[in-house]
Enzyme design. Structure first.
Site, PDB file in Angstrom:
ATOM      1  CE  LYS A  28      45.394   4.696  -7.069  1.00 53.46           C
ATOM      2  NZ  LYS A  28      43.941   4.695  -7.138  1.00 53.46           N
ATOM      3  CE  LYS A  49      47.071  -1.736 -13.131  1.00 55.07           C
ATOM      4  NZ  LYS A  49      45.889  -1.247 -12.579  1.00 55.07           N
ATOM      5  CE  LYS A  55      42.281   6.451 -17.123  1.00 49.09           C
ATOM      6  NZ  LYS A  55      41.900   6.143 -15.738  1.00 49.09           N
TER       7      LYS A  55
HETATM    8  P1  TYM Z   1      40.417   3.484 -14.082  1.00 44.36           P
HETATM    9  O1  TYM Z   1      40.118   4.864 -14.499  1.00 44.36           O
HETATM   10  O2  TYM Z   1      41.764   3.164 -13.557  1.00 44.36           O
HETATM   11  O3  TYM Z   1      40.168   2.492 -15.301  1.00 44.36           O
HETATM   12  C1  TYM Z   1      38.940   2.502 -16.015  1.00 44.36           C
HETATM   13  C2  TYM Z   1      38.560   1.064 -16.365  1.00 44.36           C
HETATM   14  O4  TYM Z   1      39.594   0.450 -17.142  1.00 44.36           O
HETATM   15  C3  TYM Z   1      39.976  -0.779 -16.535  1.00 44.36           C
HETATM   16  N1  TYM Z   1      41.429  -0.983 -16.748  1.00 44.36           N
HETATM   17  C4  TYM Z   1      41.953  -2.111 -17.258  1.00 44.36           C
HETATM   18  N2  TYM Z   1      41.375  -3.253 -17.658  1.00 44.36           N
HETATM   19  C5  TYM Z   1      42.194  -4.214 -18.157  1.00 44.36           C
HETATM   20  N3  TYM Z   1      43.533  -4.072 -18.278  1.00 44.36           N
HETATM   21  C6  TYM Z   1      44.175  -2.937 -17.886  1.00 44.36           C
HETATM   22  N4  TYM Z   1      45.484  -2.795 -18.031  1.00 44.36           N
HETATM   23  C7  TYM Z   1      43.368  -1.885 -17.333  1.00 44.36           C
HETATM   24  N5  TYM Z   1      43.633  -0.644 -16.848  1.00 44.36           N
HETATM   25  C8  TYM Z   1      42.442  -0.112 -16.484  1.00 44.36           C
HETATM   26  C9  TYM Z   1      39.645  -0.620 -15.067  1.00 44.36           C
HETATM   27  O5  TYM Z   1      39.479  -1.885 -14.457  1.00 44.36           O
HETATM   28  C10 TYM Z   1      38.372   0.174 -15.129  1.00 44.36           C
HETATM   29  O6  TYM Z   1      37.250  -0.675 -15.342  1.00 44.36           O
HETATM   30  N6  TYM Z   1      38.173   2.959  -9.645  1.00 44.36           N
HETATM   31  C11 TYM Z   1      37.938   3.003 -11.085  1.00 44.36           C
HETATM   32  C12 TYM Z   1      36.998   4.106 -11.514  1.00 44.36           C
HETATM   33  C13 TYM Z   1      35.673   4.081 -10.818  1.00 44.36           C
HETATM   34  C14 TYM Z   1      34.653   3.116 -10.985  1.00 44.36           C
HETATM   35  C15 TYM Z   1      33.592   3.541 -10.120  1.00 44.36           C
HETATM   36  C16 TYM Z   1      34.518   1.976 -11.761  1.00 44.36           C
HETATM   37  C17 TYM Z   1      35.246   4.993  -9.912  1.00 44.36           C
HETATM   38  N7  TYM Z   1      33.987   4.681  -9.485  1.00 44.36           N
HETATM   39  C18 TYM Z   1      32.404   2.813 -10.043  1.00 44.36           C
HETATM   40  C19 TYM Z   1      33.336   1.255 -11.663  1.00 44.36           C
HETATM   41  C20 TYM Z   1      32.277   1.675 -10.803  1.00 44.36           C
HETATM   42  C21 TYM Z   1      39.283   3.246 -11.768  1.00 44.36           C
HETATM   43  O7  TYM Z   1      40.194   3.723 -11.194  1.00 44.36           O
HETATM   44  O8  TYM Z   1      39.286   2.964 -13.093  1.00 44.36           O
END
Ligand code: TYM
Length: 333
Positions: free
Chosen positions: A113, A195, A198
């Site tokens: 980031k 990958k 969003k």
């Molecule tokens: P975020 O919002 O980026 O993504 C949400 C979930 O989707 C999964 N993910 C993927 N899995 C497989 N392939 C991909 N291309 C892909 N892109 C996204 C992420 O692994 C995630 O599970 N830090 C976290 C949000 C968060 C969180 C937490 C998660 C905040 N607090 C506590 C678990 C527990 C995040 O940025 O996810």
């Protein structure tokens, strides 16, 4: 017997995609019966990279609607917004004393980031894994369904939990990243690089809100070549990615047929992509249509979040009272 506790969150930074679905949401749905589940929209985490909040509310409601459309039942799981549970912020503050600048600076997501946005390297971004740890530990969760990109954050969460227990007394279990069946997954993008995401690679990411024509267009543009020159050639990574995506949504015999075609150096990628596009449309369109319906009823979505926040605060309140007592901050009682 009490059910084991599960926590996971999704940032409200844009539209949800196939990676979110297969990395996280599909597991949420499968876990909702057998576990005590807390799933939330990580709106505080969104602020670390998205200071403009004009789309935030809409995005929070979309994430909620798409999760319900994917099969989450608000009667079975606790669904809430992170910012509605201030106990998380208090635990985050306590955990910040146990997190060191050096290790935070070394986190892969932080470095990514900083590279992507060097003019907004704020303290929230640096301590992102600490806030994520607070999200998980506030309910004393054992399992955290996430995609592979969150593996390092979970490792840090275990470290912070251990440090707290060691310094102040046993309170937190060590949370494990979770995926049904096998390893954590990473859904690749369609352009052979990185990958699905969003905000980056939007033309190579399939969103749950994409309409049928857009899905077809994106799949047909996926990176391929003229096919292997000889039987049993090694598969290039961008072709392997298409097979991986196909195995998520197409029937096993379909994947088997194209694998055999590849191995005999007889594959027609145009046909493969047409098949994948139709299977993808069949997979995404019912979720999209349900989400559109759910999203129209903003009041219901808000009621679900209000109810969820109450349940989440009850659980969080018990943990934070224990944490204060162990740290020694209970002298006013
Ligand atoms: P975020 O919002 O980026 O993504 C949400 C979930 O989707 C999964 N993910 C993927 N899995 C497989 N392939 C991909 N291309 C892909 N892109 C996204 C992420 O692994 C995630 O599970 N830090 C976290 C949000 C968060 C969180 C937490 C998660 C905040 N607090 C506590 C678990 C527990 C995040 O940025 O996810």
């Amino acid at each position: 017997m009490n059910k084991e506790i599960v926590v996971s969150g999704i940032r409200s930074t844009g539209q949800l995609h196939l990676g979110n679905y297969f990395g996280a949401m599909r597991n949420y749905v499968r876990m909702q019966e057998a576990y005590d589940c807390y799933f939330f929209v990580a709106d505080w985490h969104a602020l670390t990279t998205h200071p403009d909040t004009s789309e935030l509310q809409n995005s929070v409601l979309n994430v909620l609607a798409e999760n319900i459309a994917a099969g989450l039942d608000p009667e079975k799981v606790t669904l809430y917004c992170q910012s509605a549970v201030p106990e998380i912020a208090e635990l985050y503050l306590l955990l910040n004393m146990l997190a060191y600048k050096g290790e935070l600076e070394k986190t892969t997501t932080f470095k990514d980031k900083v590279r992507a946005n060097p003019e907004n390297v704020n303290a929230g971004l640096l301590t992102y894994p600490v806030l994520m740890t607070a999200d998980i530990l506030i309910h004393r969760a054992l399992y955290v369904p996430v995609g592979k990109d969150q593996e390092q954050h979970l490792e840090m969460a275990r470290n912070f939990a251990q440090r707290f227990n060691h310094r102040y007394g046993e309170l937190f279990p060590e949370p494990q990243a979770f995926n049904f069946g096998a390893e954590l997954i990473k859904v690749p993008s369609l352009d052979g690089a990185g990958k699905m995401s969003k905000s980056e690679n939007q033309n190579a990411t399939l969103y749950l809100a994409d309409d049928d024509e857009l899905i077809r267009k994106k799949v047909m543009k996926a990176k391929t070549d003229s096919g292997p020159a000889e039987p049993d050639s090694e598969m290039p990574e961008y072709i392997r990615n298409i097979f991986q995506i196909m195995s998520l949504v197409s029937a096993p015999d379909v994947v088997g047929k194209f694998t055999a075609d590849f191995n005999s150096a007889n594959i027609r990628y145009g046909d493969m992509k047409k098949q994948l596009a139709e299977d993808m449309v069949r997979f995404i369109s019912p979720i999209r249509e349900r989400a559109v319906e759910l999203r129209k009823d903003t009041d219901s979505l808000k009621r679900i979040m209000t109810r969820g926040a109450e349940a989440a605060r009850e659980s969080a309140g018990r943990t934070i009272a224990e944490a204060r007592r162990l740290v020694g901050l209970n002298y006013l009682q």
